[in-house]
Write a protein that holds these residues in place. Structure first.
Motif, PDB file in Angstrom:
ATOM      1  N   LEU A 132       9.524 -26.074 -66.617  1.00 25.71           N
ATOM      2  CA  LEU A 132      10.445 -27.259 -66.860  1.00 25.71           C
ATOM      3  C   LEU A 132      10.196 -27.589 -68.158  1.00 25.71           C
ATOM      4  CD1 LEU A 132       9.053 -29.246 -63.769  1.00 25.71           C
ATOM      5  CD2 LEU A 132      11.244 -27.937 -63.908  1.00 25.71           C
TER       6      LEU A 132
ATOM      7  N   ASP B 183       8.040 -30.539 -58.936  1.00 27.37           N
ATOM      8  CA  ASP B 183       7.139 -30.770 -57.926  1.00 27.37           C
ATOM      9  C   ASP B 183       7.641 -32.066 -57.199  1.00 27.37           C
ATOM     10  OD1 ASP B 183       5.135 -31.723 -56.336  1.00 27.37           O
ATOM     11  OD2 ASP B 183       3.729 -30.833 -57.637  1.00 27.37           O
ATOM     12  N   GLN B 184       7.934 -31.755 -55.776  1.00 24.00           N
ATOM     13  CA  GLN B 184       8.503 -32.881 -55.067  1.00 24.00           C
ATOM     14  C   GLN B 184       7.226 -33.079 -53.787  1.00 24.00           C
ATOM     15  OE1 GLN B 184      12.253 -31.555 -53.241  1.00 24.00           O
ATOM     16  NE2 GLN B 184      13.123 -31.241 -55.451  1.00 24.00           N
TER      17      GLN B 184
ATOM     18  N   GLU C 246      10.222 -24.898 -60.967  1.00 24.11           N
ATOM     19  CA  GLU C 246      10.977 -26.125 -60.228  1.00 24.11           C
ATOM     20  C   GLU C 246      10.061 -27.495 -60.340  1.00 24.11           C
ATOM     21  OE1 GLU C 246      13.417 -25.225 -58.666  1.00 24.11           O
ATOM     22  OE2 GLU C 246      13.734 -23.288 -59.072  1.00 24.11           O
TER      23      GLU C 246
ATOM     24  N   THR D 230      16.840 -19.307 -65.648  1.00 22.42           N
ATOM     25  CA  THR D 230      16.141 -20.559 -65.004  1.00 22.42           C
ATOM     26  C   THR D 230      15.553 -21.479 -66.096  1.00 22.42           C
ATOM     27  OG1 THR D 230      15.842 -19.481 -62.915  1.00 22.42           O
ATOM     28  CG2 THR D 230      14.692 -21.767 -63.283  1.00 22.42           C
ATOM     29  N   ASN D 231      16.088 -22.793 -66.153  1.00 23.00           N
ATOM     30  CA  ASN D 231      15.530 -23.628 -67.250  1.00 23.00           C
ATOM     31  C   ASN D 231      15.948 -23.368 -68.545  1.00 23.00           C
ATOM     32  OD1 ASN D 231      14.338 -25.658 -65.193  1.00 23.00           O
ATOM     33  ND2 ASN D 231      12.467 -24.182 -65.345  1.00 23.00           N
TER      34      ASN D 231
ATOM     35  N   SER E 245      13.039 -16.653 -66.711  1.00 22.70           N
ATOM     36  CA  SER E 245      13.001 -17.641 -65.693  1.00 22.70           C
ATOM     37  C   SER E 245      11.709 -18.437 -66.472  1.00 22.70           C
ATOM     38  CB  SER E 245      12.316 -17.350 -64.463  1.00 22.70           C
ATOM     39  OG  SER E 245      12.115 -18.537 -63.675  1.00 22.70           O
TER      40      SER E 245
END
Length: 735
Positions: free
Chosen positions: A203, A108-109, A106, A171-172, A200
């Protein structure tokens, strides 16, 4: 056909049926779960017995441990922290490679950059100042880009995993690394890797920067134990490598591994610059475990702040994982019930570098079939004619030979063979043939039960029935120990109770005492009214017969403390008992007349035990024992009571009161016994004043009848001194 011939045919036929059952399992016609479990247990035992126990300094685990979480923050960490961790490992510490037991799936936020970008597209759209400021801030806030820059150009191996469930989502989709191998090469040598349906991945922007990535899937056997690890997994016709394999490759600076075809009994393998890694038919390898803790753990916090010891990291293959509760990947392995998943990868890397990965020969099934047939037929022919002891010896030798040969192949050749079926063949045939003999001889064993069942507890009868020839009611001479116990003042007790009450009280009392005797492997000789006669050392041998009898006597006294409140609750008077114990050579066997026989003991030593029980009333002692009993109990503590001549004997004997197991007796009690011994020495030396002074001190501290007895004797001897030839013994003229 005579009886012996019929027995052989029947036993041989039963053996053949058993062999056929095992061969079906070995050939794969069906599976017997118990044999699979035994094979797994033997594998685990071999691995633990033969594994390398030294710490492998070539592989280091950078641990996101609890301390790191406290210092850096909760997991997952911002990617800028992971970037700095990576940069420090490569640039400051000079590690050989880094494998991540982590997937960065996922974005990074945590930096707030997504919020700023949302504002730039929303309320602040068209604000040139804000847009310019955002572009200035972006490099410092794009943590994913920072991590990408950190892994770029270094031997870094990101982690990801495959999903094998039908319909699973990926995923990705663009995050897979380049395939490791051409699957056709594996298929050509008979290897069909497990097929991943989805995955999975990391990124794509991160994966593009890293040197490569390896899957960290692990597999467990039927019992949940991780013994093998997939090194290659197939997805959409392409073959990908594991985290352990690719971290090793990057650390070595090796090229793409090549596929080696089977050679002789050896299975196909991967060749990593000369290091051979044997594979099974599904591209899995047996993990060559070392003991837990065989790899250096370095706290991630210490790497981040630069305080880690450089010598532990330089030139090492590094795996980044976690031992912190809640985020640690825990597995069951042959070496531990709780084992960090990252350390399994470390063990695989270590085994590859050592060239110590075990392998199973291609002809394993044929070897097992041949071993079962040869060993089974040989045992089936020989066992019916062998005496039990020789049959047992042959079984143990053949079984030990099978295990030793299997272990030799494991250690010397890294070869694994499933040993359960051959071993069960040998042991099972022994059981079948001995069981046949058991049923044939059941009548003689039943006789043992009839002969001794009334004297000893059922569990001892069962033990005796295993070898009935050793036991007989015929008289024999043995050194044994005998016990007599009697209720003090039983006549007055019996006068106070009705007959039914007296019977109930006696039954309750005798049941508790009998249980104690039988639990210590004693034999109840007889009940003489309220008295109990028991002995140790027959019919079953007991090397500790004296010790068992003394501890039983003390246990009888201790049990009364619990029993008396129960008796009083029924309205019955409390009970006090005296117990005498003596050891010596006795005649034991079936004795009596043609009308009635009893299994009992006879000897002077028996009579002395009876006298000792009676003497307990003279001294106020609970238990009295003879000299030979004391000599046979070196680990027990005793207090000398007196030197006496019992009725019917001219030779004096020293009698003792047991205090218990020496290491468990209170120091105060041992000190008191020592003080009395000193008083007794003065008494025997006719130092009446000194003896009296010591006894008065003892009696003042803890009054007992024993001290009163000696104080009375001293007063008597002052008035009427003993003769010059007095030996200190006191003569009793009554029983």
């Amino acid at each position: 056909m005579n009886l012996r011939g019929r027995r052989f045919v029947q036993q041989f036929a039963a053996s053949l049926v058993f062999l056929a059952l095992l061969l079906g399992h070995v050939a794969g016609v069906y599976h017997l779960g118990i044999l699979d479990k035994l094979d797994a247990a033997l594998y685990d035992y071999k691995l633990n017995l033969g594994m390398i126990r030294a710490v492998d300094e070539r592989v280091v685990i950078v641990d996101i441990d609890e301390k790191s979480l406290q210092e850096v923050g909760r997991w997952p960490w911002p990617r800028d922290k992971m970037a700095r961790l990576t940069e420090n490992l490569f640039q400051q510490y000079g590690v050989a490679s880094v494998g991540y037991d982590i997937v960065f799936a996922e974005p990074d936020q945590s930096s707030g950059l997504p919020v700023l970008e949302h504002l730039a597209k929303g309320r602040l759209a068209g604000d040139a100042g804000f847009a310019g400021l955002l572009e200035q801030l972006r490099p410092g806030l794009d943590y994913d880009a920072k991590l990408g820059q950190a892994v770029a150009g270094w031997p870094s191996v990101l982690g990801y995993y495959f999903n094998f469930a039908q319909g699973a989502e990926t995923t990705n989709p663009d995050g897979l690394p380049a395939p490791l191998l051409d699957c056709a090469g594996l298929h050509k040598v008979g290897i069909r890797p497990e097929v991943g349906q989805a995955y999975s991945a990391n990124l794509p922007s991160l994966q593009a920067k890293a040197a490569t990535a390896g899957f960290f899937n692990m597999e467990a056997d039927f019992d949940g134990v991780a013994r093998r690890m997939p090194l290659v997994i197939e997805h959409q016709g392409k073959c990908y490598g594991s985290l352990a394999l690719l971290t090793t490759q990057q650390a070595m600076g090796a090229g793409t591994p090549t596929v080696r075809p089977a050679a002789g009994a050896r299975p196909p393998a991967l060749d990593l610059d000369g290091l051979v890694i044997p594979l099974d038919a599904e591209a899995r390898a047996m993990v060559p475990y070392r003991p837990p803790g065989a790899f250096e753990y370095v706290s991630a916090a210490r790497v981040l702040d630069g305080s880690a010891e450089a010598a532990k990291l330089e030139g090492r293959a590094v795996l980044i994982g976690s031992s912190a509760p809640g985020i640690m990947d825990l597995r069951v392995t042959p070496t531990a019930q709780v084992f960090p998943g990252v350390e399994i990868h470390a063990n695989m890397i270590s085994g590859i570098l050592d060239g110590a990965v075990k392998w199973e020969p291609l002809s394993a099934t044929r070897i097992q079939v041949l071993t079962v047939l040869l060993a089974g037929l040989a045992m089936a022919v020989l066992l019916p004619f062998a005496a039990p002891i020789w049959a047992l010896l042959a079984t143990l030798l053949v079984g030990a030979g099978l295990l030793a040969g299997d272990y030799y192949l494991w250690r010397a050749w890294n070869m694994h063979l499933a040993a359960a079926s051959p071993l069960v063949t040998v042991l099972g045939l022994f059981v079948i043939n001995m069981s046949y003999g058991f049923f044939v001889e059941a009548r003689s064993k039943a006789q043992i039960t009839r002969l001794f069942g009334q004297y000893v507890p059922p569990e001892l009868v069962d033990e005796m029935a295993k070898d009935p020839e050793r036991y007989s009611l015929r008289g024999e001479s043995r050194v044994m120990t005998v016990l007599f116990s009697d209720i003090v003042g039983f006549t007055s007790i019996s006068e106070k109770l009705e007959a039914s009450q007296l019977a109930d009280m006696l039954n309750a009392y005798l049941s508790h005492m009998t249980k104690l005797v039988q639990e210590s492997r004693g034999t109840i000789d007889k009940y003489i009214g309220d008295a109990i006669m028991a002995f140790w050392g027959a019919p079953m041998s007991d090397e500790r017969h004296a010790r068992d009898a003394v501890l039983t006597a003390m246990a009888m006294q201790a049990t009364l403390a619990e029993l008396n409140p129960q008796l009083e609750a029924h309205g019955w008077p409390p009970v006090r008992i005296g117990v005498g114990v003596n050891t010596g050579r006795m005649s034991v066997g079936n004795m009596g007349s043609q009308f009635r026989m009893a299994y009992t003991v006879m000897a002077d030593a028996v009579n002395l035990a009876s006298r000792l029980e009676g003497l307990t009333r003279q001294y106020g002692s609970l238990v009295l024992i003879g000299e030979d009993t004391k000599a046979a109990c070196p680990d027990l503590a005793f207090m000398t009571v007196d030197r006496v001549r019992v009725k019917g004997k001219q030779v004096p004997v020293t009698i003792y009161e047991p205090l218990g197991i020496a290491s468990e007796v209170a120091k105060e009690r041992l000190d008191e016994a020592a003080e009395f011994e000193a008083a007794l020495a003065d008494y025997l030396a006719r130092r009446w004043d000194a003896a009296e002074a010591k006894l008065q001190v003892l009696n003042g501290r803890r009054p007992t009848k024993l001290y009163d007895v000696y104080l009375g004797r001293i007063a008597h001897f002052r008035a009427e001194p003993p003769p010059d030839d007095w030996d200190g013994a006191f003569t009793f003229t009554t029983k």
